[in-house]
Scaffold this active site. Structure first.
Site, mmCIF file in Angstrom:
data_model
loop_
_atom_site.group_PDB
_atom_site.id
_atom_site.type_symbol
_atom_site.label_atom_id
_atom_site.label_comp_id
_atom_site.label_asym_id
_atom_site.label_seq_id
_atom_site.Cartn_x
_atom_site.Cartn_y
_atom_site.Cartn_z
ATOM 1 N N GLU A 259 0.830 -1.204 0.000
ATOM 2 C CA GLU A 259 0.000 0.000 0.000
ATOM 3 C C GLU A 259 0.867 1.258 0.000
ATOM 4 O O GLU A 259 0.562 2.237 -0.694
ATOM 5 C CB GLU A 259 -0.926 -0.014 1.214
ATOM 6 C CG GLU A 259 -2.191 0.798 1.029
ATOM 7 C CD GLU A 259 -3.261 0.399 2.014
ATOM 8 O OE1 GLU A 259 -3.109 0.730 3.208
ATOM 9 O OE2 GLU A 259 -4.250 -0.237 1.610
ATOM 10 N N GLU B 10 2.171 1.774 -3.421
ATOM 11 C CA GLU B 10 1.110 2.234 -4.313
ATOM 12 C C GLU B 10 0.793 3.710 -4.085
ATOM 13 O O GLU B 10 0.557 4.460 -5.041
ATOM 14 C CB GLU B 10 -0.145 1.383 -4.096
ATOM 15 C CG GLU B 10 -1.232 1.641 -5.121
ATOM 16 C CD GLU B 10 -2.401 0.689 -4.970
ATOM 17 O OE1 GLU B 10 -3.278 0.698 -5.852
ATOM 18 O OE2 GLU B 10 -2.474 -0.058 -3.978
ATOM 19 N N CYS C 53 -8.432 -2.253 3.468
ATOM 20 C CA CYS C 53 -8.246 -3.380 4.387
ATOM 21 C C CYS C 53 -9.540 -3.889 4.994
ATOM 22 O O CYS C 53 -9.614 -5.032 5.421
ATOM 23 C CB CYS C 53 -7.332 -2.965 5.537
ATOM 24 S SG CYS C 53 -5.717 -2.399 5.021
ATOM 25 N N SER D 137 -7.086 1.629 -2.834
ATOM 26 C CA SER D 137 -5.877 0.847 -3.064
ATOM 27 C C SER D 137 -6.245 -0.521 -3.617
ATOM 28 O O SER D 137 -7.316 -1.066 -3.326
ATOM 29 C CB SER D 137 -5.122 0.684 -1.746
ATOM 30 O OG SER D 137 -4.121 -0.303 -1.853
ATOM 31 N N LYS E 9 -15.383 -10.411 7.850
ATOM 32 C CA LYS E 9 -14.325 -11.272 7.326
ATOM 33 C C LYS E 9 -14.879 -12.607 6.846
ATOM 34 O O LYS E 9 -14.303 -13.248 5.960
ATOM 35 C CB LYS E 9 -13.254 -11.500 8.391
ATOM 36 C CG LYS E 9 -12.407 -10.268 8.694
ATOM 37 C CD LYS E 9 -11.556 -9.887 7.495
ATOM 38 C CE LYS E 9 -10.656 -8.701 7.814
ATOM 39 N NZ LYS E 9 -9.844 -8.302 6.644
ATOM 40 N N GLU F 289 -15.799 -11.851 3.431
ATOM 41 C CA GLU F 289 -14.620 -11.628 2.592
ATOM 42 C C GLU F 289 -14.014 -12.947 2.125
ATOM 43 O O GLU F 289 -13.562 -13.072 0.987
ATOM 44 C CB GLU F 289 -13.579 -10.812 3.362
ATOM 45 C CG GLU F 289 -12.381 -10.416 2.504
ATOM 46 C CD GLU F 289 -11.349 -9.619 3.270
ATOM 47 O OE1 GLU F 289 -10.789 -8.667 2.697
ATOM 48 O OE2 GLU F 289 -11.075 -9.953 4.453
ATOM 49 N N GLU G 158 -13.147 -13.309 -6.000
ATOM 50 C CA GLU G 158 -11.780 -12.958 -6.384
ATOM 51 C C GLU G 158 -10.732 -13.545 -5.434
ATOM 52 O O GLU G 158 -9.536 -13.509 -5.718
ATOM 53 C CB GLU G 158 -11.601 -11.437 -6.478
ATOM 54 C CG GLU G 158 -11.797 -10.688 -5.185
ATOM 55 C CD GLU G 158 -13.214 -10.150 -5.024
ATOM 56 O OE1 GLU G 158 -13.361 -9.042 -4.474
ATOM 57 O OE2 GLU G 158 -14.169 -10.845 -5.441
ATOM 58 N N CYS H 279 -10.773 -1.933 14.094
ATOM 59 C CA CYS H 279 -11.008 -3.375 14.297
ATOM 60 C C CYS H 279 -11.234 -3.728 15.757
ATOM 61 O O CYS H 279 -11.904 -4.726 16.061
ATOM 62 C CB CYS H 279 -9.834 -4.177 13.754
ATOM 63 S SG CYS H 279 -9.480 -3.884 12.010
#
Length: 363
Positions: free
Chosen positions: A90, A93, A116, A136, A174, A177, A182, A319
């Site tokens: 990151e 980037e 994230c 990102s 999560k 996710e 992907e 988090c």
């Protein structure tokens, strides 16, 4: 709530629950033909002790690792390792996009947004589909980590079919996710499934492990090593601070004299800071809570952008306030001690890659 699942954490009558994977995990642990690999997020170690009567914020990393070995996991790894990878990606980037922008590349759009948090990403995809080129491209630490256990297992002669890759996360999003297309290879998820801090606590209690009495145990290497940048991912402003540590040194070519960027810390819903990169003023923003995120993004959509980089976390406090953390039924406020990965973090030496203090704990 766009997979944020704060409703689960604060429901006063327990009418809402997450999808529980504890029985599935017990079946996998009992299967002699399976190699079960676990990764643990930084916010888990700062909250798990609360489920066993310890004060909020007590770091129980070593006890948690010991308990996971007692439960039967074959490898116990640290998601902080992958957080460091995420930050290097990151940070690079950010610099690449910023350099191209300053050189007059009209195809580059700023600000760059962190990617994230899966609840935040899901919210963004639904409400701001016209801005999908801004975030990102780096994966979250959970997904950045995911291919590594497969390599470890294969080095020992095990096929991917024999491996079960599990994560312990403070975040219920999560679970979603893990199942995104992907993040699958030939239909197989990189991370098979995720359990929450609460689910881990229930497993430890079911196994009659005396959590507060056990000795400390270290993570397995090499994916048990991390820097101080990885562990602070678990709190609002932590991803930004970690990125700034890398960005500063790469951009200026000078070592950081002080790795602490206090100006991006705090619990205000939206925070702004200007970082001096050897004469260039990098303007950063931090927001936690999707209401705050919406205001920032609508300003950007309307052409009122004042930032180069923005960190967004869906949950209050980041988090550490995730929907999978110990239940508090809205009784905790930010004036109450909040578990934070900053607690007990002691810099002991410097990481050769980015001169970030290697994470160590006092116990």
């Amino acid at each position: 709530m766009y997979l944020l699942r704060q409703c689960v954490a604060v429901c006063p009558v327990g009418a809402l629950t997450e999808r529980d994977y504890t029985n599935r995990l017990l079946d996998d642990l009992a299967d002699p033909d399976k190699i079960v690999i676990i990764q643990t997020a930084p916010a888990v170690r700062a909250a798990l002790g609360e489920e066993f009567g310890l004060p909020p914020g007590t770091l129980v990393t070593g006890k948690m690792v010991y308990a996971l070995r007692e439960l039967g996991f074959d490898y116990v790894f640290d998601t902080d390792f992958a957080a460091d990878l995420t930050i290097m990606e990151e940070g690079s980037e950010i610099l690449n996009r910023l350099t191209r922008y300053l050189d007059g590349d009209k195809s580059v759009r700023l600000p760059i947004l962190t990617s994230c948090c899966p609840a935040w990403v899901n919210f963004f995809e639904h409400h701001f589909p016209d801005m999908l080129d801004i975030p990102s491209t780096a994966r979250s630490p959970q997904q950045m980590f995911a291919p590594s256990p497969s390599l470890t297992g294969r080095e020992n002669g095990n096929s991917r079919e024999k491996l079960v890759v599990v994560s312990i996360m403070p975040c219920l999003a999560k679970k979603y996710e893990c199942d995104r297309d992907e993040f699958k290879v030939n239909g197989v998820p990189d991370v098979d499934y995720s359990i929450s801090t609460r689910e881990l606590a229930r497993l430890i209690k079911r196994a009659n492990i005396g959590f507060t009495l056990v000795l400390d145990s270290p993570f397995d290497n090499p994916m048990g090593e991390s820097t101080g940048a990885g562990v602070i991912f678990g709190t609002t402003g932590g991803v930004m601070e970690a990125a700034l540590r890398s960005v500063y040194e790469i951009y200026t070519g000078q070592p950081l004299k002080n790795v602490n960027f206090e100006q991006v810390r705090g619990l205000s819903g939206v925070r702004r800071a200007t970082i001096d990169l050897n004469g260039f003023e990098l303007k950063v923003g931090i927001a936690h809570g999707l209401g705050n995120a919406r205001h920032l993004l609508e300003d950007i959509r309307n052409g009122h952008n004042e930032y180069h980089v923005i960190e967004i976390m869906a949950c209050p406090g980041g988090c550490i306030g995730g929907g999978g953390q110990p239940l508090h039924h809205a009784t905790r406020t930010f004036s109450t001690p909040v578990p934070t990965p900053f607690t007990g973090k002691m810099p002991t030496n410097l990481c050769a890659i980015s001169r970030q203090p290697v994470y160590s704990e006092t116990v």
